[in-house]
Design a protein around this motif. Structure first.
Motif: not given
Lengths: 332, 332
Positions: A231-232, A234-235, A237-238, B163, B175, B177, B285, B288, B301
């Motif tokens: 999940a992190l 994805i953050m 990379e975006l 995020f 995201v 967590i 975005f 991905l 997510p």
């Protein structure tokens, strides 16, 4: 078999070797500052050991050693930096030169770097912001190594997150983590030495756990914290690729060999003025740092590295003799 | 035994109950929007189930239900928000009202909230920014639950990071967590039911692994990703408390009971204009997101939650009957 090299000797070695490998003096000096920083931080994997692959990439043109990184202020608090498929370090230096004043003016500012490359030790980038009195955050991506949770194919790199905060009269707090459970370099080392790896480090190409280092290199890395780690990723990379115009991990070629197109990865660096909300933040940072430092068994991240740096600067950096001979022969 | 409640019924129930418990209508409505959002996201632990403890805190004055959150633009891209020891939601709404225009003007902007409280579902805060077309980041802290790596005493909360990024014509990527390996609520539930917990969730008061839920509640939560999770917790605490002027996790009183001083925790919300570096980010975005969505076994997510929301809005939200009766009796 190691030789002790002074900081100046490392700088000269990196600079002159890269110049022999189609790199401008200015760019070579930026790389030298970064690799010396990595060696002084005890991060040999981001230090001189990168020179053979850096030089192979400069010689093949995969990295443009002659590139001139350029930056453009696109908003009052936003700088777009084009690393121009050169090394990342000159682009990171442009970002670090612009960010402090922009963050002080606006409270927060960001620099997004595209057409970039290996950012080296992520913690060193934000540590420099903290030494300038700012809070720093860095997100960077690397070539594909981790799959989305439940998936089999690598989409994300091991994607470091780094953070630093200044402390009055003391070295900054520096947090620097990559999002894989262990560094990919550990699996590469095991593969080269024919050793197995512990369970839980990596998955094979079918997404199954493996202890075979060679199968692991064909598969994907296990994220730290399992699904939370991806999940992190994805953050990250975006933020550092989607936002900046860089390649995602799975679109990026290797940082290690001289083959193919440029990796074109990205970095997002954010700087925050600690006085943006009032004058108390530095004192408050020191309160938490003190609470961590004062606890039995715990330690403040970054501390061990800073002590090491002082020692290596005084005594010299032990460098592998075979690696030094290999570097000395590059580009001849 | 559940009852199906409509969105309007949940809103009315929360609003009228809080008004009976020394809370202004305006603040009660902000809490109602957040708790309804949590229920619609399937996050019951941040939904109606919080009402007994919220009301106990409003009645005892630990949370000031009459507080008027105030904000002050301290820099072009920085908003300082004082939640005034009231609920966090009115303060978060002030931040979310200011951030979009400030982020568009400057490229990036931040709102720091102090004297705050439980932020609810962190993902919902940043999802709202993404629905406004922005990239959102949230760091929040919670009362002490995790120790520094190697230490025994809780310094950090379970400290969520959230995020969100907008997607053209689709729900945002979200995201969300927390930095403990599992939610503290799972251990509280096991303790209430006299069940053991799996190894690896928590440490006892001496820092040793435990499967005894009651011992776990006296000790600390295991961070996700081990030492890397506590490194991230240091970052979150410094950003959302050190920087903003809020209490650190270990300085904050419980979010759950009506005893003692206000928790005074903090949140840092950052918004980024996706066009700050150019026009391509929304398309990128989507690239991905498509690569994740298209992979067997993987999922994007936030998706499951958004489908659930549509169904619950159409069919009603199943609410525990005993909880509803308990809420209906509050403040009478």
């Amino acid at each position: 078999m190691t030789r002790l090299l002074s900081a100046d000797e490392i700088t000269a070695l990196v600079t002159e070797t890269l110049i022999r490998c189609r790199t401008s003096r200015e760019n070579a000096q930026a790389v030298a500052r970064a690799l010396l920083g990595a060696e002084l931080a005890g991060q040999a994997g981001h230090g001189l050991r990168r020179m053979p692959s850096y030089c192979a990439q400069a010689l093949s043109g995969k990295v443009d050693g002659m590139a001139a990184a350029r930056s453009r202020e696109t908003r009052p608090a936003a700088l777009s930096v084009d690393a121009a498929h050169g090394f990342a370090y000159p682009a990171l230096e442009l970002a670090l030169a612009w960010l402090p004043a922009a963050a002080r003016r606006n409270g927060i500012a960001m620099a997004g770097i595209h057409r970039s490359h290996h950012c080296g030790v992520a913690g060193l980038v934000v540590e420099q912001l903290a030494e300038d009195g700012l809070v720093g955050l860095l997100f960077a991506n690397t070539p594909g190594a981790m799959a989305p949770w439940g998936g089999r194919h690598a989409l994300f790199g091991t994607d470091p997150i780094a953070f630093a905060a200044p402390l009055d009269g003391a070295d900054p707090v520096v947090v620097d983590i990559s999002l894989s459970k262990v560094a990919r370099g550990k699996i590469m080392a095991a593969s080269q030495q024919g050793r197995d790896i512990p369970e839980g480090w990596a998955l094979d190409a079918n997404g199954n756990p493996t202890t075979d280092a060679k199968e692991a290199l064909k598969g994907t890395m296990v994220p730290m914290g399992d699904a939370k780690g991806t999940a992190l990723a994805i953050m990250v990379e975006l933020l550092c690729a989607g936002l900046t115009g860089a390649n995602y991990g799975y679109e990026a070629s290797s940082f290690f060999d001289g083959e193919g197109a440029a990796p074109g990865t990205g970095q997002l660096v954010i700087a925050i003025d600690p006085t943006a909300f009032g004058d108390g933040a530095l004192d408050r940072f020191a309160v938490l740092a003190g609470a961590i430092d004062g606890m039995d068994g715990a330690r403040l991240p970054g501390r061990r590295r800073q002590a090491l740096k002082a020692r290596l600067l005084a005594e010299g950096v032990p460098c592998d003799d075979a690696l030094l001979r290999e570097i000395e022969a590059l580009g001849r």
